[in-house]
Design an enzyme around this catalytic site. Structure first.
Site, PDB file in Angstrom:
ATOM      1  N   THR A 107      24.937  -6.109  14.877  1.00 44.67           N
ATOM      2  CA  THR A 107      23.744  -5.776  15.657  1.00 44.67           C
ATOM      3  C   THR A 107      23.027  -4.552  15.087  1.00 44.67           C
ATOM      4  O   THR A 107      23.669  -3.690  14.464  1.00 44.67           O
ATOM      5  CB  THR A 107      24.156  -5.495  17.122  1.00 44.67           C
ATOM      6  OG1 THR A 107      23.107  -4.794  17.783  1.00 44.67           O
ATOM      7  CG2 THR A 107      25.404  -4.628  17.223  1.00 44.67           C
ATOM      8  N   ASP A 108      21.740  -4.455  15.353  1.00 46.14           N
ATOM      9  CA  ASP A 108      20.989  -3.266  14.904  1.00 46.14           C
ATOM     10  C   ASP A 108      21.436  -2.006  15.648  1.00 46.14           C
ATOM     11  O   ASP A 108      21.148  -0.892  15.218  1.00 46.14           O
ATOM     12  CB  ASP A 108      19.470  -3.481  15.062  1.00 46.14           C
ATOM     13  CG  ASP A 108      19.017  -3.726  16.492  1.00 46.14           C
ATOM     14  OD1 ASP A 108      19.877  -3.895  17.384  1.00 46.14           O
ATOM     15  OD2 ASP A 108      17.791  -3.755  16.728  1.00 46.14           O
ATOM     16  N   TYR A 135      15.437   0.549  33.946  1.00 47.26           N
ATOM     17  CA  TYR A 135      16.072   1.830  33.625  1.00 47.26           C
ATOM     18  C   TYR A 135      15.039   2.898  33.262  1.00 47.26           C
ATOM     19  O   TYR A 135      14.131   2.636  32.451  1.00 47.26           O
ATOM     20  CB  TYR A 135      17.014   1.672  32.428  1.00 47.26           C
ATOM     21  CG  TYR A 135      18.383   1.137  32.759  1.00 47.26           C
ATOM     22  CD1 TYR A 135      19.117   1.653  33.820  1.00 47.26           C
ATOM     23  CD2 TYR A 135      18.955   0.136  31.980  1.00 47.26           C
ATOM     24  CE1 TYR A 135      20.393   1.182  34.105  1.00 47.26           C
ATOM     25  CE2 TYR A 135      20.237  -0.339  32.258  1.00 47.26           C
ATOM     26  CZ  TYR A 135      20.945   0.186  33.326  1.00 47.26           C
ATOM     27  OH  TYR A 135      22.195  -0.271  33.602  1.00 47.26           O
ATOM     28  N   TYR A 190      29.910   0.075  23.055  1.00 47.23           N
ATOM     29  CA  TYR A 190      29.649  -1.248  22.463  1.00 47.23           C
ATOM     30  C   TYR A 190      29.232  -1.120  21.001  1.00 47.23           C
ATOM     31  O   TYR A 190      29.840  -1.714  20.102  1.00 47.23           O
ATOM     32  CB  TYR A 190      28.547  -1.985  23.259  1.00 47.23           C
ATOM     33  CG  TYR A 190      27.931  -3.141  22.500  1.00 47.23           C
ATOM     34  CD1 TYR A 190      28.679  -4.273  22.180  1.00 47.23           C
ATOM     35  CD2 TYR A 190      26.591  -3.103  22.075  1.00 47.23           C
ATOM     36  CE1 TYR A 190      28.111  -5.333  21.469  1.00 47.23           C
ATOM     37  CE2 TYR A 190      26.022  -4.151  21.364  1.00 47.23           C
ATOM     38  CZ  TYR A 190      26.787  -5.261  21.063  1.00 47.23           C
ATOM     39  OH  TYR A 190      26.237  -6.302  20.352  1.00 47.23           O
ATOM     40  N   ASN A 243      17.404  -7.416  19.234  1.00 48.56           N
ATOM     41  CA  ASN A 243      17.646  -8.073  20.536  1.00 48.56           C
ATOM     42  C   ASN A 243      17.181  -9.530  20.532  1.00 48.56           C
ATOM     43  O   ASN A 243      16.067  -9.809  20.099  1.00 48.56           O
ATOM     44  CB  ASN A 243      16.863  -7.360  21.639  1.00 48.56           C
ATOM     45  CG  ASN A 243      17.595  -6.149  22.135  1.00 48.56           C
ATOM     46  OD1 ASN A 243      18.121  -5.359  21.347  1.00 48.56           O
ATOM     47  ND2 ASN A 243      17.643  -6.001  23.444  1.00 48.56           N
ATOM     48  N   PRO A 269      23.331   6.064  30.783  1.00 50.73           N
ATOM     49  CA  PRO A 269      23.727   7.203  29.944  1.00 50.73           C
ATOM     50  C   PRO A 269      23.689   6.822  28.460  1.00 50.73           C
ATOM     51  O   PRO A 269      24.109   5.713  28.093  1.00 50.73           O
ATOM     52  CB  PRO A 269      25.165   7.510  30.378  1.00 50.73           C
ATOM     53  CG  PRO A 269      25.537   6.520  31.414  1.00 50.73           C
ATOM     54  CD  PRO A 269      24.394   5.608  31.686  1.00 50.73           C
TER      55      PRO A 269
HETATM   56  N1  LIG Z   1      22.531 -10.881  22.313  1.00 50.23           N
HETATM   57  C1  LIG Z   1      21.918 -10.131  21.415  1.00 50.23           C
HETATM   58  O1  LIG Z   1      20.758  -9.740  21.611  1.00 50.23           O
HETATM   59  C2  LIG Z   1      22.599  -9.776  20.117  1.00 50.23           C
HETATM   60  C3  LIG Z   1      21.853  -9.168  19.114  1.00 50.23           C
HETATM   61  C4  LIG Z   1      22.490  -8.868  17.890  1.00 50.23           C
HETATM   62  C5  LIG Z   1      23.819  -9.190  17.703  1.00 50.23           C
HETATM   63  N2  LIG Z   1      24.519  -9.764  18.719  1.00 50.23           N
HETATM   64  C6  LIG Z   1      25.934 -10.095  18.457  1.00 50.23           C
HETATM   65  O2  LIG Z   1      26.029 -11.499  18.460  1.00 50.23           O
HETATM   66  C7  LIG Z   1      27.305 -11.928  18.954  1.00 50.23           C
HETATM   67  C8  LIG Z   1      27.115 -12.913  20.090  1.00 50.23           C
HETATM   68  O3  LIG Z   1      26.330 -12.294  21.116  1.00 50.23           O
HETATM   69  P1  LIG Z   1      25.992 -13.079  22.469  1.00 50.23           P
HETATM   70  O4  LIG Z   1      24.794 -12.430  23.055  1.00 50.23           O
HETATM   71  O5  LIG Z   1      25.987 -14.545  22.208  1.00 50.23           O
HETATM   72  O6  LIG Z   1      27.275 -12.688  23.330  1.00 50.23           O
HETATM   73  P2  LIG Z   1      27.895 -13.399  24.607  1.00 50.23           P
HETATM   74  O7  LIG Z   1      28.484 -12.295  25.408  1.00 50.23           O
HETATM   75  O8  LIG Z   1      26.905 -14.320  25.247  1.00 50.23           O
HETATM   76  O9  LIG Z   1      29.060 -14.316  24.009  1.00 50.23           O
HETATM   77  C9  LIG Z   1      30.260 -13.806  23.517  1.00 50.23           C
HETATM   78  C10 LIG Z   1      31.279 -14.932  23.453  1.00 50.23           C
HETATM   79  O10 LIG Z   1      32.492 -14.407  22.904  1.00 50.23           O
HETATM   80  C11 LIG Z   1      33.594 -14.881  23.662  1.00 50.23           C
HETATM   81  N3  LIG Z   1      34.691 -13.898  23.551  1.00 50.23           N
HETATM   82  C12 LIG Z   1      34.729 -12.632  24.036  1.00 50.23           C
HETATM   83  N4  LIG Z   1      35.905 -12.059  23.754  1.00 50.23           N
HETATM   84  C13 LIG Z   1      36.625 -12.978  23.063  1.00 50.23           C
HETATM   85  C14 LIG Z   1      37.917 -12.966  22.473  1.00 50.23           C
HETATM   86  N5  LIG Z   1      38.715 -11.892  22.545  1.00 50.23           N
HETATM   87  N6  LIG Z   1      38.346 -14.074  21.822  1.00 50.23           N
HETATM   88  C15 LIG Z   1      37.561 -15.175  21.739  1.00 50.23           C
HETATM   89  N7  LIG Z   1      36.336 -15.247  22.290  1.00 50.23           N
HETATM   90  C16 LIG Z   1      35.866 -14.159  22.937  1.00 50.23           C
HETATM   91  C17 LIG Z   1      33.055 -14.992  25.085  1.00 50.23           C
HETATM   92  O11 LIG Z   1      33.840 -15.870  25.882  1.00 50.23           O
HETATM   93  C18 LIG Z   1      31.631 -15.508  24.840  1.00 50.23           C
HETATM   94  O12 LIG Z   1      31.612 -16.917  24.779  1.00 50.23           O
HETATM   95  C19 LIG Z   1      28.030 -10.643  19.385  1.00 50.23           C
HETATM   96  O13 LIG Z   1      28.933 -10.306  18.369  1.00 50.23           O
HETATM   97  C20 LIG Z   1      26.920  -9.606  19.502  1.00 50.23           C
HETATM   98  O14 LIG Z   1      27.411  -8.331  19.194  1.00 50.23           O
HETATM   99  C21 LIG Z   1      23.941 -10.068  19.914  1.00 50.23           C
END
Ligand SMILES: NC(=O)c1ccc[n+]([C@@H]2O[C@H](COP(=O)([O-])OP(=O)(O)OC[C@H]3O[C@@H](n4cnc5c(N)ncnc54)[C@H](O)[C@@H]3O)[C@@H](O)[C@H]2O)c1
Length: 353
Positions: free
Chosen positions: A140-141, A222, A165, A194, A289
């Site tokens: 992520t950024d 927020y 996070y 995002n 925070p």
């Molecule tokens: N949502 C965003 O805007 C965004 C932006 C940039 C990067 N990301 C990254 O992309 C990835 C996915 O994001 P998202 O928004 O789909 O998240 P999300 O929270 O919707 O999904 C995360 C998934 O991981 C699974 N998970 C969590 N812990 C686990 C474990 N210990 N073992 C196996 N599975 C597990 C959860 O059950 C869920 O299905 C993340 O790594 C996040 O950091 C997200």
């Protein structure tokens, strides 16, 4: 034929990614490994359940024995690691699980992949890997920290994460990098801004505001609402990951973003307007925070070196997204009521037993 281990594929971005890959590459196999935390929802994958090229395995990425078993059962040649605890607010309340899943879980995946992918696994100095293998870390950024009024995140900036996070994601990035530098593991790291789009868990800004607006519940904003994020439609994020998976230069980090900076309050007002509600629903609440003020992604590396471009304009993407949530109120209701958690039992036990 590729066999891709997708972790966290029942979440927001992972489920969109799996659907895109299965549609685009009819000869690829996907193994979706997800432990189904509160954020994992198999309803997101309802339409691919019956695809012969798709396998779901309920497992935790921290469980080395299970991950080893999966690698020994399938000829996996790529890992795309989405699995993570992903909500900043939750990381402030309960940081530990962010470290165990996001950091240790990533290390377990890397370690097992190394054992199966190295041509000589027992030779610690050998950096020879099987042809075509790759570990792609979805980051992520937020690992870069916050920007002032000007400037953009570039890939070679120092990482200055500000929340538990983002600190856990930055740590994972460094572990992934170290497996490349020390053991020669073919890796890429993507750092995206995002995301918004269909199937996003309704604790995140856009689905939360749409859902509350529809129910005429107050819209918590927020601080002064002037935190700026660089928004990208989830399908553009998925196409960028696909580009890096196939064409990314080994060992490289790629930023992903669509040059789309918006203040949170602008997004909230846009949703209110699209849904024909009143701005009286807005309620400013005490700021989070350590809340980062501004993120902005410089995407020149991925656009110029790999030829990736986002397809969605923000206006089009938001219109479609709002419409998707309007058409899928049952999906949100199942989450709000907790019913989505029964889907796994219904799908994978009741039917088969
Ligand atoms: N949502 C965003 O805007 C965004 C932006 C940039 C990067 N990301 C990254 O992309 C990835 C996915 O994001 P998202 O928004 O789909 O998240 P999300 O929270 O919707 O999904 C995360 C998934 O991981 C699974 N998970 C969590 N812990 C686990 C474990 N210990 N073992 C196996 N599975 C597990 C959860 O059950 C869920 O299905 C993340 O790594 C996040 O950091 C997200």
């Amino acid at each position: 034929m590729k066999t891709i281990l997708v972790t966290g594929g029942a979440g927001f971005i992972g489920s969109n990614f799996i659907k895109m890959i299965l549609t685009k590459y009819p000869n690829y196999k996907i193994i979706n490994v997800d432990s189904l935390t509160y954020a994992g929802n198999l309803e997101n994958l309802k339409n691919v359940d019956k695809n012969d090229n798709y396998i779901f395995i309920k497992a935790d990425i921290r469980d080395r024995k299970k991950i080893d078993e999966i690698f020994s059962s399938y000829d996996i040649n790529s890992v795309v690691n989405f699995a993570a605890e992903s909500h900043v607010d939750r990381s402030i309340e309960e940081p530990e699980i962010f470290l165990t899943t996001n950091v240790i879980g990533t290390q377990v995946l890397l370690d097992v992949a190394k054992e199966y992918w190295k041509v000589k696994p027992k030779d610690k100095y050998s950096k020879k890997y099987k042809e075509g293998v790759k570990f792609l870390q979805v980051s992520t950024d937020e690992v870069y920290g916050a920007l002032g009024k000007t400037g953009m995140f570039v890939e070679n900036m120092p990482l200055k994460p500000n929340s538990p996070y983002s600190a856990s994601k930055a740590s994972a990035d460094m572990i992934v990098r170290s497996y490349h530098k020390t053991y020669g593991m073919p890796i890429n790291i993507t750092r995206c801004s995002n995301n918004y789009g269909p199937y996003q868990f309704p604790e995140k800004l856009i689905p939360l505001m749409i859902n509350n607006c529809l129910k005429e519940k107050y819209l918590p904003v927020y601080g002064d609402g002037m935190q700026i994020r660089d928004w990208l439609h989830v399908s553009d994020h998925c196409s960028a990951i696909n580009t890096v998976l196939h064409n990314g230069k080994e060992g490289e980090v790629y930023n992903i973003g669509g040059n789309n900076e918006k203040a949170n309050i602008e997004i909230v007002k846009l949703i209110i307007q699209e849904l024909g509600k009143s701005e009286d629903l807005i309620k400013y609440v005490k700021d989070r925070p350590g809340h980062d003020r501004r993120y902005a992604i410089d995407n020149k590396k991925i656009t110029s070196e790999l030829g990736w471009e986002p397809e969605y304009t923000f206006d089009q993407g938001m219109k479609e997204t709002i419409q998707w949530y309007l058409n899928n109120t049952e999906w949100i209701e199942n989450i709000v009521s907790g019913d989505y958690m029964n889907y796994y039992e219904d799908m994978y036990f009741n039917i088969n037993n």
